[in-house]
Design an enzyme around this catalytic site. Sequence first.
Site, short mmCIF file in Angstrom:
data_model
loop_
_atom_site.label_atom_id
_atom_site.label_comp_id
_atom_site.label_asym_id
_atom_site.label_seq_id
_atom_site.Cartn_x
_atom_site.Cartn_y
_atom_site.Cartn_z
N CYS A 160 -6.27 1.47 5.38
CA CYS A 160 -6.80 0.20 5.86
C CYS A 160 -6.24 -0.05 7.26
O CYS A 160 -5.39 0.70 7.75
CB CYS A 160 -6.39 -0.93 4.91
N GLU A 214 0.72 3.98 1.83
CA GLU A 214 1.16 4.41 3.15
C GLU A 214 2.36 3.58 3.62
O GLU A 214 3.30 4.10 4.22
CB GLU A 214 0.02 4.28 4.17
N CYS A 274 -2.34 -0.39 7.37
CA CYS A 274 -1.67 0.90 7.22
C CYS A 274 -1.90 1.79 8.44
O CYS A 274 -0.99 2.50 8.86
CB CYS A 274 -2.14 1.60 5.95
N HIS A 300 0.82 -1.21 0.00
CA HIS A 300 0.00 0.00 0.00
C HIS A 300 0.86 1.26 0.00
O HIS A 300 2.01 1.25 0.43
CB HIS A 300 -0.94 0.00 1.20
#
Length: 171
Positions: free
Chosen positions: A106, A80, A109, A78
């Site tokens: 999410c 992040e 993250c 991801h």
Amino acid sequence: MPRPSWDEYFMAIAEQVSGRSTCLRRATGAVLVKDKRILATGYNGVPKGLAHCEEVGCLREQRHIPSGSHHELCRGIHAEQNAVIQAAKHGIAMDGATAYCTHQPCVLCAKILLNAGVVDIVFREPYPDPLSEELLAEAGLVPRRFAVPGGVNTGAAGRPASTALASDESR
């Protein structure tokens, strides 16, 4: 042309960063900022040395994994996560930073951002992960939904998304 607020400025950079994404499902970008200075950026895509999903297909689609579940079953990382990894790789402390994200983080993250010392999260598009919201709230961090000037949020392809809820023009 009016000068953009800090939120507008850094969110526009997160949008630009998302353009590097190789994900077939959703292009995301993240910018870590402290004292109005960019610490690191990240976008979603596969780890270094692996074939991009554009080349080998989407593992999540191949296995019929619905959005918002089983985040570990993906070739990609991801945005992040990549931003935190880049900062750590270059020895950049993230304590007290703000994360500007194209999408609400999410749960994975969210936990990484908390442990990295991020104290504020600004996102444009919501993401269906109630556990993420619950854990962030327990830690005292309530992400802020970015309010797009003019009141219409757009996705990476420029399509209108849901309307904005909040913004902080003073940063």
